[in-house]
Design a protein around this motif. Structure first.
Motif, PDB file in Angstrom:
ATOM      1  N   VAL A  32      -3.651 -22.084  37.900  1.00 12.07           N
ATOM      2  CA  VAL A  32      -4.870 -21.848  37.379  1.00 12.07           C
ATOM      3  C   VAL A  32      -5.050 -20.452  37.117  1.00 12.07           C
ATOM      4  O   VAL A  32      -4.744 -19.580  37.820  1.00 12.07           O
ATOM      5  N   ALA A  33      -5.501 -19.992  35.880  1.00 19.05           N
ATOM      6  CA  ALA A  33      -5.661 -18.491  35.792  1.00 19.05           C
ATOM      7  C   ALA A  33      -7.321 -18.349  35.082  1.00 19.05           C
ATOM      8  O   ALA A  33      -7.767 -19.252  34.506  1.00 19.05           O
ATOM      9  N   ALA A  34      -7.886 -17.335  35.753  1.00 23.55           N
ATOM     10  CA  ALA A  34      -9.167 -17.002  35.515  1.00 23.55           C
ATOM     11  C   ALA A  34      -9.367 -15.895  34.560  1.00 23.55           C
ATOM     12  O   ALA A  34     -10.197 -15.533  34.108  1.00 23.55           O
ATOM     13  N   THR A  35      -8.166 -15.243  34.313  1.00 21.46           N
ATOM     14  CA  THR A  35      -8.253 -14.121  33.338  1.00 21.46           C
ATOM     15  C   THR A  35      -7.007 -14.195  32.518  1.00 21.46           C
ATOM     16  O   THR A  35      -6.138 -14.849  32.540  1.00 21.46           O
ATOM     17  N   LYS A  36      -6.999 -13.348  31.226  1.00 18.37           N
ATOM     18  CA  LYS A  36      -6.083 -13.356  30.206  1.00 18.37           C
ATOM     19  C   LYS A  36      -4.788 -12.826  31.157  1.00 18.37           C
ATOM     20  O   LYS A  36      -3.524 -13.538  30.768  1.00 18.37           O
ATOM     21  N   ALA A  37      -4.585 -11.859  31.706  1.00 15.32           N
ATOM     22  CA  ALA A  37      -3.623 -11.329  32.399  1.00 15.32           C
ATOM     23  C   ALA A  37      -2.908 -12.355  33.244  1.00 15.32           C
ATOM     24  O   ALA A  37      -1.757 -12.513  33.203  1.00 15.32           O
TER      25      ALA A  37
END
Length: 130
Positions: A32-37
């Motif tokens: 799960v990613a909360a940011t583009k990076a």
């Protein structure tokens, strides 16, 4: 081999619901990613078949920009799952060549249906018995 999914979502409860639904359906959620990076880092580390993508992400990240980069650099398509789907947003998101758009609040069944519909078209035809 099960299909792999990246969940790009900054709302923890929504992300958790998506992960549970996808894993219960037999998909492998690579993260799960909360940011583009964070999304790019996961794409560099894993083979990913599809991403679910929120339009507005944490730390000023933009889901549309993230989806475009995932598509261009890694050939990872996205399904936008967002509470801010306006006509203007959909027009901007077209640059990511998305699979589709789902408006929040969204039922897990709708996400699973969209994922399965896309992934079933990518599977090679089965070889049937002689």
């Amino acid at each position: 081999m099960p299909n792999t999914i990246l969940v790009v979502e900054d709302a923890a409860l929504i992300a958790m619901d998506l992960v549970i639904a996808l894993e219960d359906a037999g998909y492998v959620v690579v993260g799960v990613a909360a940011t583009k990076a964070a999304a790019i880092a996961l794409a560099e580390a894993h083979s990913i078949d599809l991403a679910t993508m929120d339009v507005e992400l944490a730390q000023g990240s933009n889901g549309i920009d993230t989806a475009i980069e995932l598509r261009n650099r890694y050939d990872i398509p996205s399904i936008f799952v967002s509470g801010s789907l306006t006509d203007a947003t959909i027009r901007r998101a077209a640059a990511a060549d998305p699979i589709g758009f789902l408006d929040k609040p969204v039922l897990a069944e709708k996400v699973l249906h969209a994922v399965e519909r896309y992934l079933s078209r990518r599977r090679p035809p089965e070889v049937l018995g002689d």
